[in-house]
Scaffold this motif. Structure first.
Motif, PDB file in Angstrom:
ATOM      1  N   SER A   1      13.162   7.127  -3.264  1.00  0.00           N
ATOM      2  CA  SER A   1      13.330   8.252  -4.175  1.00  0.00           C
ATOM      3  C   SER A   1      14.390   7.805  -5.178  1.00  0.00           C
ATOM      4  CB  SER A   1      13.783   9.506  -3.430  1.00  0.00           C
ATOM      5  OG  SER A   1      15.146   9.419  -3.089  1.00  0.00           O
ATOM      6  N   GLY A   2      14.785   8.654  -6.061  1.00  0.00           N
ATOM      7  CA  GLY A   2      15.848   8.295  -6.994  1.00  0.00           C
ATOM      8  C   GLY A   2      17.203   8.178  -6.327  1.00  0.00           C
ATOM      9  N   GLU A   3      17.377   8.860  -5.195  1.00  0.00           N
ATOM     10  CA  GLU A   3      18.668   8.885  -4.514  1.00  0.00           C
ATOM     11  C   GLU A   3      18.710   8.083  -3.218  1.00  0.00           C
ATOM     12  OE1 GLU A   3      16.929  11.801  -5.149  1.00  0.00           O
ATOM     13  OE2 GLU A   3      17.925  12.221  -7.040  1.00  0.00           O
TER      14      GLU A   3
ATOM     15  N   ASP B   1      10.101  13.544   9.201  1.00  0.00           N
ATOM     16  CA  ASP B   1       9.269  14.733   9.006  1.00  0.00           C
ATOM     17  C   ASP B   1       9.263  15.089   7.524  1.00  0.00           C
ATOM     18  OD1 ASP B   1       8.814  14.992  11.758  1.00  0.00           O
ATOM     19  OD2 ASP B   1      10.564  16.277  12.019  1.00  0.00           O
ATOM     20  N   PHE B   2       8.070  15.366   7.003  1.00  0.00           N
ATOM     21  CA  PHE B   2       7.909  15.703   5.592  1.00  0.00           C
ATOM     22  C   PHE B   2       7.308  17.087   5.447  1.00  0.00           C
ATOM     23  CE2 PHE B   2       8.040  11.149   5.768  1.00  0.00           C
ATOM     24  CZ  PHE B   2       8.795  10.804   4.668  1.00  0.00           C
TER      25      PHE B   2
ATOM     26  N   GLU C   1       0.837  -1.199   0.000  1.00  0.00           N
ATOM     27  CA  GLU C   1       0.000   0.000   0.000  1.00  0.00           C
ATOM     28  C   GLU C   1       0.877   1.256   0.000  1.00  0.00           C
ATOM     29  OE1 GLU C   1      -3.234   2.337   2.822  1.00  0.00           O
ATOM     30  OE2 GLU C   1      -2.317   0.496   3.559  1.00  0.00           O
ATOM     31  N   ILE C   2       0.558   2.209  -0.881  1.00  0.00           N
ATOM     32  CA  ILE C   2       1.238   3.501  -0.874  1.00  0.00           C
ATOM     33  C   ILE C   2       0.529   4.383   0.149  1.00  0.00           C
ATOM     34  CG2 ILE C   2       1.804   5.574  -2.197  1.00  0.00           C
ATOM     35  CD1 ILE C   2       1.886   3.804  -4.705  1.00  0.00           C
ATOM     36  N   VAL C   3       1.267   4.828   1.173  1.00  0.00           N
ATOM     37  CA  VAL C   3       0.665   5.656   2.231  1.00  0.00           C
ATOM     38  C   VAL C   3       1.038   7.126   2.104  1.00  0.00           C
ATOM     39  CG1 VAL C   3       0.427   3.754   3.870  1.00  0.00           C
ATOM     40  CG2 VAL C   3       2.517   5.129   3.871  1.00  0.00           C
ATOM     41  N   LEU C   4       2.064   7.420   1.322  1.00  0.00           N
ATOM     42  CA  LEU C   4       2.489   8.805   1.119  1.00  0.00           C
ATOM     43  C   LEU C   4       3.282   8.857  -0.181  1.00  0.00           C
ATOM     44  CD1 LEU C   4       2.624  11.667   2.474  1.00  0.00           C
ATOM     45  CD2 LEU C   4       4.805  10.965   3.433  1.00  0.00           C
ATOM     46  N   GLU C   5       3.042   9.896  -0.973  1.00  0.00           N
ATOM     47  CA  GLU C   5       3.815  10.040  -2.201  1.00  0.00           C
ATOM     48  C   GLU C   5       4.034  11.507  -2.517  1.00  0.00           C
ATOM     49  OE1 GLU C   5       1.824   8.063  -5.452  1.00  0.00           O
ATOM     50  OE2 GLU C   5      -0.116   8.773  -4.806  1.00  0.00           O
ATOM     51  N   ASN C   6       5.114  11.741  -3.252  1.00  0.00           N
ATOM     52  CA  ASN C   6       5.467  13.071  -3.735  1.00  0.00           C
ATOM     53  C   ASN C   6       5.549  14.116  -2.617  1.00  0.00           C
ATOM     54  OD1 ASN C   6       5.500  11.964  -6.322  1.00  0.00           O
ATOM     55  ND2 ASN C   6       3.328  12.397  -6.604  1.00  0.00           N
ATOM     56  N   ALA C   7       6.385  13.828  -1.644  1.00  0.00           N
ATOM     57  CA  ALA C   7       6.623  14.756  -0.528  1.00  0.00           C
ATOM     58  C   ALA C   7       8.130  14.924  -0.371  1.00  0.00           C
ATOM     59  CB  ALA C   7       6.003  14.217   0.749  1.00  0.00           C
ATOM     60  N   ASN C   8       8.520  15.897   0.424  1.00  0.00           N
ATOM     61  CA  ASN C   8       9.938  16.144   0.674  1.00  0.00           C
ATOM     62  C   ASN C   8      10.306  15.739   2.096  1.00  0.00           C
ATOM     63  OD1 ASN C   8      10.762  17.314  -1.846  1.00  0.00           O
ATOM     64  ND2 ASN C   8       9.494  19.070  -1.308  1.00  0.00           N
ATOM     65  N   LEU C   9      11.274  14.839   2.201  1.00  0.00           N
ATOM     66  CA  LEU C   9      11.788  14.433   3.503  1.00  0.00           C
ATOM     67  C   LEU C   9      12.632  15.578   4.042  1.00  0.00           C
ATOM     68  CD1 LEU C   9      12.280  12.334   5.716  1.00  0.00           C
ATOM     69  CD2 LEU C   9      14.113  11.405   4.294  1.00  0.00           C
TER      70      LEU C   9
ATOM     71  N   LEU D   1      19.054  17.444   2.836  1.00  0.00           N
ATOM     72  CA  LEU D   1      17.616  17.511   3.043  1.00  0.00           C
ATOM     73  C   LEU D   1      17.141  18.934   2.868  1.00  0.00           C
ATOM     74  CD1 LEU D   1      17.277  15.188   6.146  1.00  0.00           C
ATOM     75  CD2 LEU D   1      16.851  14.609   3.767  1.00  0.00           C
ATOM     76  N   PRO D   2      15.942  19.188   2.404  1.00  0.00           N
ATOM     77  CA  PRO D   2      14.910  18.216   2.095  1.00  0.00           C
ATOM     78  C   PRO D   2      15.203  17.465   0.794  1.00  0.00           C
ATOM     79  CG  PRO D   2      14.092  20.441   1.690  1.00  0.00           C
ATOM     80  CD  PRO D   2      15.470  20.572   2.260  1.00  0.00           C
ATOM     81  N   LEU D   3      14.722  16.226   0.757  1.00  0.00           N
ATOM     82  CA  LEU D   3      14.956  15.327  -0.363  1.00  0.00           C
ATOM     83  C   LEU D   3      13.615  14.803  -0.847  1.00  0.00           C
ATOM     84  CD1 LEU D   3      17.164  13.771  -1.961  1.00  0.00           C
ATOM     85  CD2 LEU D   3      17.012  12.008  -0.207  1.00  0.00           C
ATOM     86  N   PHE D   4      13.353  14.931  -2.146  1.00  0.00           N
ATOM     87  CA  PHE D   4      12.094  14.467  -2.707  1.00  0.00           C
ATOM     88  C   PHE D   4      11.964  12.954  -2.551  1.00  0.00           C
ATOM     89  CE2 PHE D   4       9.614  12.715  -6.202  1.00  0.00           C
ATOM     90  CZ  PHE D   4       8.403  13.364  -5.991  1.00  0.00           C
ATOM     91  N   ILE D   5      10.802  12.516  -2.076  1.00  0.00           N
ATOM     92  CA  ILE D   5      10.497  11.095  -1.921  1.00  0.00           C
ATOM     93  C   ILE D   5       9.310  10.778  -2.823  1.00  0.00           C
ATOM     94  CG2 ILE D   5       9.754   9.273  -0.319  1.00  0.00           C
ATOM     95  CD1 ILE D   5      12.579  10.325   0.268  1.00  0.00           C
ATOM     96  N   GLY D   6       9.512   9.831  -3.710  1.00  0.00           N
ATOM     97  CA  GLY D   6       8.449   9.448  -4.633  1.00  0.00           C
ATOM     98  C   GLY D   6       7.294   8.749  -3.940  1.00  0.00           C
TER      99      GLY D   6
END
Length: 136
Positions: free
Chosen positions: A115-117, A39-40, A17-25, A72-77
């Protein structure tokens, strides 16, 4: 449902299940009790968005491809979570090379942060996602 850890990670994670997407860590805090808080912030205003608390983390696997100047912040897919039963927890422990006896618990969670990184995969007892900022 049992996760097939013989598949590549991006394949077996599709069933979670995807619980969070497209946010910045924005921040990672390791608590004295062994938990981790993520924290996002949102991508538009940079304001607090969500917080994830993972308590009683038993095993963690991290792959990072960050350059020296990235921070940080780092984009998280996406962040994916799967509640595990004892049999699937045994398989997750085997996949992550967990070196101890499987912990006794009423709840097991497999969490993947990608994320990509950055790629984090871990098993924990409690997984809490909140719209409110909690200190601990």
């Amino acid at each position: 449902m049992m996760i097939n850890f013989k598949l590549r990670p991006y394949e077996w994670q599709k069933s979670m299940e995807i619980v969070l997407e497209n946010a910045n860590l924005d921040k990672i805090r390791i608590l004295d009790n062994g938990g981790i808080v993520f924290d996002f912030i949102d991508s538009y205003k940079g304001a607090f968005y969500k917080q994830i608390m993972c308590m009683n983390i038993w095993e963690i696997s991290a792959d990072m491809n960050l350059s020296v100047d990235e921070q940080l912040p780092l984009f998280i897919g996406d962040i994916r979570v799967e509640k595990l039963n004892k049999a699937s927890m045994k398989e997750a422990c085997k996949y992550l090379n967990y070196g101890f006896t499987m912990p006794e618990s009423e709840e097991y969670n497999l969490v993947c942060i990608n994320s990509g990184e950055l790629s984090l995969v871990f098993v924990c007892e409690k997984f809490i996602i909140s719209d409110e900022y909690l200190e601990e």
